[in-house]
Design a protein around this motif. Structure first.
Motif, short mmCIF file in Angstrom:
data_model
loop_
_atom_site.label_atom_id
_atom_site.label_comp_id
_atom_site.label_asym_id
_atom_site.label_seq_id
_atom_site.Cartn_x
_atom_site.Cartn_y
_atom_site.Cartn_z
N LYS A 12 43.82 68.95 69.73
CA LYS A 12 45.05 68.19 69.88
C LYS A 12 45.72 68.60 71.19
CE LYS A 12 44.69 66.46 65.68
NZ LYS A 12 44.42 65.03 65.43
N HIS A 34 46.45 74.35 69.85
CA HIS A 34 46.58 73.08 70.54
C HIS A 34 46.47 73.29 72.05
CE1 HIS A 34 47.77 71.71 66.66
NE2 HIS A 34 48.98 72.26 66.68
N ASN A 78 48.65 63.75 72.45
CA ASN A 78 48.95 63.40 71.06
C ASN A 78 50.43 63.49 70.75
OD1 ASN A 78 46.08 65.10 70.94
ND2 ASN A 78 46.06 63.18 69.78
N LEU A 100 51.16 67.11 63.68
CA LEU A 100 49.76 67.01 64.10
C LEU A 100 48.78 67.36 62.99
CD1 LEU A 100 49.98 68.65 67.65
CD2 LEU A 100 49.37 66.27 67.18
#
Length: 494
Positions: free
Chosen positions: A153, A176, A239, A488
């Motif tokens: 992500k 991430h 994202n 997320l």
């Protein structure tokens, strides 16, 4: 409690400060910490009281009482008393991403809520925090810890002030991929260019940024999101987007003569000075120069004080600081009991230096500017000021500061620095993402939430809560990171 009755056995001892007339010769930090041996004694003063208000962060009468980060002050105070510096650092690291920043620029909300402060002097928790983090850097406890696995992500953090950096650190450690965008040429946001070097030397920021790079965070400078990069592009490439752009919309003082040359916003002044210092040690002369000028600072807060100290270091002929509110009392009023934040008069480093250089306190209370007066070339030469008094507004019933008739007078002013606070986020950023703001132009979210009116776009820091402290910005960044992570992954373990 590491040492029962230590708070009775030992007196509070602070590190020494370089005398004002000496420290104004440079832009270096001027607080000299105690030795580690002496700092351990200060840790022994902690009472380990039943209710540690120092770490509570309770809102009392609209002001925070205790540390917003919930720093475990009693625990690490005891640990440094016993000489267990590594464990002390580990306890500090659990709550605070950047102790080296707060230990220098935080007003120490923990100490004002310390139980020892009720009838005596608070524990030196801020200095203890600095001792812990600097020992940790020297001892090699702090090492890059990149995540072992990645989530694939991607998160864009816009703004590299304390909230953006705190969020970036948390999200990166979660796995991430984080990219931080900064419109200035160096990372740090307000800490880099808004806080003068003598309060926070920039190698302290660079040391942390280098570690964050080793952990996998990407930093992109000289890119202004909303100008150089479109919001649509960020939403396409990432994202999630987290906006941490600060409350950088300054409040103006628009009275007659505002167009004259020689009137600047305080942050523009401070930014120009620090950039020139970092770029060339002032050799390029690319800064707003107060040398030989009568400087007037409008605003009595931290930024105004920083302008006073900076102007003195650069050779101002005189410095006057205007404050529209009445002079605070020297002691707590009955309506302002402990552990509330003390609403008392404090003489900060800039005012101390002005007293040493010019022989008097630069502050003039209960006054404001009514006109800027220039010469025939359009340059500022004087300002007219007027006294103010408190009175009740007949329409609203609120207390206001009203001009005193016949009190107007002129004072010399070649350079005016407006440090009257900030009005919230800048329009070009919020317009670029088409997100809603509230009446104070702070980005609008639901209560205790961080997602904006545009899905996948979050916000934190001063842009969200309004102008505030570095410690609150760090807290906001940490909380926003949790919200982004949960959106997320469906859950968060941050």
């Amino acid at each position: 409690m590491g040492k029962p009755m230590g708070f009775l056995e030992y007196d509070r001892a602070d590190g020494v400060s370089v005398p004002p007339l000496e420290r104004i010769k440079s832009f270096h930090e001027f607080h000299i910490p105690l030795s580690e041996k002496k700092q351990r004694i200060q840790g022994a003063r902690c009472m380990d009281c039943g209710v540690p208000f120092c770490q509570s962060a309770r809102m009392i009468a609209g002001m925070a009482s205790g540390c917003p980060l919930n720093n475990l002050c009693p625990e690490w105070n005891e640990l440094i008393m016993s000489g267990n510096w590594k464990l002390a650092y580990e306890r500090l690291d659990k709550t605070n991403c950047f102790p080296e920043f707060t230990a220098r620029v935080c007003p120490a909300l923990c100490e004002e809520a310390c139980t020892c402060d009720l009838y005596g002097e608070a524990v030196t928790s801020k200095a203890n925090e600095r001792a812990i983090i600097e020992h940790a850097w020297r001892a090699g406890y702090i090492k890059a810890t990149p995540p072992k696995t990645r989530t694939e992500k991607k998160v864009a953090v816009v703004g590299s002030g304390p909230s953006g950096l705190a969020a970036a650190m948390c999200l990166n450690r979660r796995g991430h991929k984080v990219t931080v965008f900064e419109r200035n040429d160096r990372i740090g946001g307000l800490m880099r260019y808004g806080i003068p070097n003598m309060k926070l030397e920039k190698w302290v920021i660079d040391r942390r940024i280098n570690l964050m790079k080793e952990e996998g965070i990407e930093f992109v400078t000289s890119v202004d999101v909303g100008v150089d990069v479109y919001a649509e592009q960020l939403l396409k490439d990432f994202n999630r987007v987290l906006l941490c752009c600060g409350a950088s919309n300054p409040r103006d003082i628009k009275v007659k003569g505002r167009q004259l040359a020689g009137i600047y916003f305080a942050l523009d002044f401070l930014r120009s000075v620090t950039k020139s210092l970092l770029d060339s040690n002032f050799a390029d002369h690319h800064y707003i120069d107060p040398r030989g000028k009568h400087v007037v600072v409008i605003g009595g807060g931290d930024t105004g004080n920083d302008c006073v100290g900076t102007s003195i270091r650069l050779g101002a002929k005189s410095v006057t600081q205007l404050e529209m509110m009445p002079r605070p009392p020297l002691q707590r009023a009955e309506t302002n009991p402990w552990p509330q934040w003390p609403k008392i008069e404090k003489t900060d480093y800039g005012q101390e230096e002005a007293i040493a250089v010019f022989g008097h306190d630069p502050r003039i209370y209960q006054t404001t500017v009514t006109e800027y007066i220039g010469d025939n070339r359009g340059k500022l030469k004087q300002i007219e000021i007027v006294d103010l008094k408190q009175k009740k507004d007949e329409k609203t019933g609120r207390m206001i500061m009203a001009p005193v008739e016949g009190s107007g007078r002129k004072i010399p002013a070649d350079l005016v620095l407006i440090a009257a606070g900030f009005l919230g986020s800048q329009n070009y950023v919020t317009d670029a993402f088409n997100i809603k703001v509230n009446s104070r132009t702070n980005v609008l979210t639901s209560d205790n939430k961080y997602e904006t009116s545009l899905p996948r776009v979050f916000t934190a820091g001063d842009m969200h809560r309004g102008q505030s402290l570095v410690v609150w910005a760090i807290w906001e960044g940490q909380q926003a990171a949790k919200a982004v992570d949960e959106s997320l992954m469906g859950y968060t373990n941050l």
